[in-house]
Design a protein around this motif. Structure first.
Motif, PDB file in Angstrom:
ATOM      1  N   ILE A 153     -28.409  31.964 117.900  1.00 58.00           N
ATOM      2  CA  ILE A 153     -28.652  32.083 116.465  1.00 58.00           C
ATOM      3  C   ILE A 153     -30.074  31.623 116.168  1.00 58.00           C
ATOM      4  N   GLY A 154     -30.747  32.346 115.293  1.00 57.26           N
ATOM      5  CA  GLY A 154     -32.079  31.950 114.843  1.00 57.26           C
ATOM      6  C   GLY A 154     -33.079  31.847 115.971  1.00 57.26           C
ATOM      7  N   GLU A 155     -33.757  30.687 116.043  1.00 58.92           N
ATOM      8  CA  GLU A 155     -34.778  30.470 117.063  1.00 58.92           C
ATOM      9  C   GLU A 155     -34.190  30.388 118.466  1.00 58.92           C
ATOM     10  N   ASN A 156     -32.910  30.126 118.571  1.00 58.80           N
ATOM     11  CA  ASN A 156     -32.244  30.025 119.869  1.00 58.80           C
ATOM     12  C   ASN A 156     -31.756  31.374 120.388  1.00 58.80           C
ATOM     13  N   MET A 157     -32.078  32.444 119.686  1.00 58.45           N
ATOM     14  CA  MET A 157     -31.670  33.792 120.077  1.00 58.45           C
ATOM     15  C   MET A 157     -32.422  34.194 121.348  1.00 58.45           C
TER      16      MET A 157
ATOM     17  N   ARG B 105     -28.074  40.312 122.849  1.00 57.78           N
ATOM     18  CA  ARG B 105     -28.663  39.122 122.233  1.00 57.78           C
ATOM     19  C   ARG B 105     -27.569  38.094 121.992  1.00 57.78           C
TER      20      ARG B 105
END
Length: 158
Positions: free
Chosen positions: A108-112, A105
């Motif tokens: 970060i966050g929604e951009n994962m 992965r």
């Protein structure tokens, strides 16, 4: 109270009937969509005969050209086809092995998102033994399977 209970029971029965009807219609629609999809693929395959400008590529399918190229470089003529078939078979099985998960992965966050881990031992070993092109063919297939096959790495045979 008994009258209300009876009304609720009747409403529940009506809702169950409606739900059953909707489930049957959804299954019929799914079947029709699947038939149309199969026919579309068949039609596209017919269009993609030799000399055609249109081609069909199944997402997650390994490009076997690098496998043949490396086998031609490493083996004598009579062994090329056998080695090629064994190498392709081995890596097609590996691709369909859900226990092998060479992803990491990033973000970060929604951009994962998940990307193929180039440090995966199987991929490193593949690159060392068969070269960068073969590893990239497997890596591309993994990426496509991860992105385009919503049910995971189990592939249907259409």
């Amino acid at each position: 109270m008994i009258k209300k209970l009876e009304e609720k029971r009747c409403e529940l029965e009506e809702l169950e009937d409606t739900n059953s009807t909707l489930i049957i219609k959804e299954r019929q629609s799914t079947g029709e969509i699947q038939e149309a999809f199969t026919e579309l693929i068949r039609g596209l395959r017919d269009l993609s005969c030799e000399g055609s400008l249109i081609g069909v590529k199944r997402m997650g399918q390994v490009d076997e050209k690098p496998f043949m190229k490396v086998c031609k470089q490493k083996f004598i003529d009579e062994n090329v086809e056998v080695e090629y078939a064994m190498l392709c078979s081995k890596w097609l099985n590996a691709l369909n092995d859900s226990a092998w998960h060479p992803f990491k992965r990033v973000g970060i966050g929604e951009n994962m998102k998940e990307v193929v881990d180039d440090e995966d031992e199987k991929l490193k070993s593949l690159r060392e033994e068969w070269g960068e092109d073969v590893k990239n063919a497997v890596k591309t297939a993994l990426e496509e399977m991860n992105e385009f096959n919503p049910s995971g790495r189990e592939q249907d045979d259409q």
